[in-house]
Design an enzyme around this catalytic site. Structure first.
Site, short mmCIF file in Angstrom:
data_model
loop_
_atom_site.label_atom_id
_atom_site.label_comp_id
_atom_site.label_asym_id
_atom_site.label_seq_id
_atom_site.Cartn_x
_atom_site.Cartn_y
_atom_site.Cartn_z
N THR A 185 -3.77 6.48 9.39
CA THR A 185 -3.86 5.41 8.39
C THR A 185 -5.28 4.86 8.43
O THR A 185 -6.00 5.07 9.40
CB THR A 185 -2.81 4.31 8.68
OG1 THR A 185 -2.93 3.29 7.69
CG2 THR A 185 -2.98 3.70 10.06
N GLY A 186 -5.65 4.17 7.37
CA GLY A 186 -7.01 3.66 7.30
C GLY A 186 -7.80 4.36 6.22
O GLY A 186 -7.22 4.99 5.32
N THR A 207 1.72 6.84 0.59
CA THR A 207 0.80 5.73 0.35
C THR A 207 0.49 5.56 -1.14
O THR A 207 0.63 6.51 -1.92
CB THR A 207 -0.53 5.99 1.08
OG1 THR A 207 -1.34 4.83 1.06
CG2 THR A 207 -1.31 7.13 0.46
N THR A 223 -0.51 2.41 4.76
CA THR A 223 0.15 3.71 4.62
C THR A 223 1.21 3.85 5.69
O THR A 223 0.97 3.49 6.83
CB THR A 223 -0.88 4.84 4.86
OG1 THR A 223 -1.77 4.85 3.76
CG2 THR A 223 -0.23 6.20 4.99
N ARG A 248 -8.73 9.09 -7.53
CA ARG A 248 -9.05 9.26 -6.10
C ARG A 248 -7.80 9.65 -5.30
O ARG A 248 -6.72 9.10 -5.49
CB ARG A 248 -9.63 7.94 -5.55
CG ARG A 248 -10.01 7.98 -4.05
CD ARG A 248 -8.93 7.45 -3.16
NE ARG A 248 -9.36 7.29 -1.78
CZ ARG A 248 -8.54 6.99 -0.77
NH1 ARG A 248 -7.26 6.84 -1.01
NH2 ARG A 248 -9.00 6.85 0.44
N VAL A 249 -7.96 10.63 -4.45
CA VAL A 249 -6.89 11.02 -3.54
C VAL A 249 -7.41 10.86 -2.13
O VAL A 249 -8.55 11.25 -1.82
CB VAL A 249 -6.47 12.49 -3.80
CG1 VAL A 249 -5.54 13.00 -2.71
CG2 VAL A 249 -5.79 12.61 -5.17
N GLY A 250 -6.61 10.28 -1.27
CA GLY A 250 -7.03 10.06 0.11
C GLY A 250 -6.54 11.15 1.05
O GLY A 250 -6.21 12.27 0.63
N ASP A 251 -6.48 10.79 2.30
CA ASP A 251 -6.06 11.75 3.33
C ASP A 251 -4.55 11.96 3.38
O ASP A 251 -4.07 13.00 3.83
CB ASP A 251 -6.50 11.25 4.71
CG ASP A 251 -5.85 9.91 5.06
OD1 ASP A 251 -5.88 9.00 4.19
OD2 ASP A 251 -5.30 9.76 6.16
N GLY A 272 -9.16 6.82 4.25
CA GLY A 272 -8.82 8.24 4.25
C GLY A 272 -10.01 9.19 4.21
O GLY A 272 -9.94 10.30 4.73
N SER A 318 0.81 -1.22 0.00
CA SER A 318 0.00 0.00 0.00
C SER A 318 0.84 1.26 0.00
O SER A 318 0.36 2.35 0.33
CB SER A 318 -0.95 0.02 1.20
OG SER A 318 -2.06 -0.79 0.92
N1 ASP Z 1 -5.16 6.44 4.39
C1 ASP Z 1 -4.88 5.84 3.12
C2 ASP Z 1 -5.85 6.35 2.12
O1 ASP Z 1 -7.03 6.41 2.41
C3 ASP Z 1 -4.94 4.38 3.12
C4 ASP Z 1 -4.07 3.68 4.11
O2 ASP Z 1 -3.89 4.10 5.23
O3 ASP Z 1 -3.51 2.67 3.72
O4 ASP Z 1 -5.45 6.61 1.01
#
Ligand code: ASP
Length: 316
Positions: free
Chosen positions: A229-230, A196, A178, A206-209, A232, A76
């Site tokens: 993490t998790g 990540t 991440t 898509r863009v996460g946190d 996002g 990831s």
């Molecule tokens: N936080 C990351 C995201 O949503 C994913 C992850 O923590 O692996 O892009």
């Protein structure tokens, strides 16, 4: 003792090994580095090698993040990360120092070390964030080489996923590797980085946190630092890491602050039980905290006193 003796002593002391045992006012020994997940152990080693030589927290977090980015078994982050649903590995990363400087890249393809591109954005541009083609152009101009980041293993997993093509991320397995890394150096300065490949099999674009300052990472050198993490989207909706730091500013310990940020998510987002979110915090005083929704989130801590992987306390 006369002046000559003092001069001799001064000359001698410059040959003595410099103590690495600086302390925070609260008595915690410096330096210290913390990282999300099991691969944080290797990242911490790289960071530690810099910190013990009195290197900066900024150099340390970048070096640590690069370890996970280059490791194809960490699926990831960076090289070897799971692709989006169209088969493209798209990367997000950011970095923040003790002077509120920050840099970020999102939806970046073909570059193995987005965290280092983020640092260049911070140091070489008037901007904070570059995305997509623009980020790639900038990376190339800065001398980063382009490469294929999709490994055979990640490609096979994607082809397998395509058979059902259902976006139902598996908690603690598919999406949550991440690396977020926070360090407090022997001068007592904080920095953090987060990198990540994002949610596996996400929509293209898509863009996460993780590249968003405040959501996936936040550093305030007066107070502390936090990373996440998790899933996002939950951190973005609640600006999670900024909240963690603000809770510490209001007097919460690093641990309490992470818990409060998860409780905020639980209060605001009714479907939170379907997802994993984990926060990791490091206070200016060198205290560490971590809290998550689901059991299974762990983090690595390295200091003069400890070098271990710990389980984060969970809400459920
Ligand atoms: N936080 C990351 C995201 O949503 C994913 C992850 O923590 O692996 O892009």
């Amino acid at each position: 003792m006369n002046r000559r003796h003092l001069l001799q002593l001064g000359a001698l002391s410059s040959f003595l090994p410099k103590s690495t045992l600086a302390k925070t006012p609260k008595g915690n020994e410096l330096p210290i580095v913390v990282s999300t997940w099991k691969h944080g152990i290797d990242a911490n080693i790289a960071a530690w090698n810099i910190l013990v030589k009195k290197g900066t927290a900024l150099d340390a977090v970048e070096a640590g993040a690069r370890i996970s980015e280059a490791d194809p078994t960490v699926m990831s982050v960076g090289y070897g990360g799971f692709p989006d649903r169209e088969g493209h590995v798209t990367l997000d990363a950011c970095i923040m120092d003790h002077q509120q400087n920050c840099g970020s890249v999102a939806f970046l393809q073909h570059i193995k070390h987005p965290v280092s591109v983020a640092r260049k954005v911070m140091e070489q541009t008037p901007h904070v964030m570059l995305v997509g083609e623009g980020a790639l152009q900038f990376a190339k101009a800065q001398g980063f080489k382009t490469e294929n980041l999709l490994t055979e293993k990640a490609k096979k997993a994607w082809q397998e996923w395509l058979k059902q093509a259902k976006y139902q991320p598996v908690i603690n397995i598919e999406n949550h590797d991440t690396i977020g890394i926070l360090a407090l150096d022997s001068s007592g300065n904080l920095s953090g980085a987060c990198t990540t490949s994002g949610a596996a099999f996400k929509m293209h674009g898509r863009v996460g946190d993780s590249p968003l300052i405040g959501a996936g990472l936040y550093v305030d050198n007066e107070i502390g630092a936090a990373t996440a993490t998790g899933m996002g989207e939950l951190m973005i909706k609640t600006v999670g890491c900024h909240s963690v730091v603000e809770f510490m500013r209001q007097g919460a310990t690093a641990q309490q602050a992470c818990q409060e940020a998860v409780e905020r998510i639980a209060k605001k987002l009714p479907n939170f039980k379907k997802f994993q979110v984990g926060f990791l915090a490091l206070s200016k005083q060198g205290d560490v905290g971590a809290y998550c929704i689901q059991p299974g989130f762990n983090y690595a801590v390295k200091s003069t006193k400890q070098d271990k992987l710990q389980d984060g306390a969970s809400m459920l």
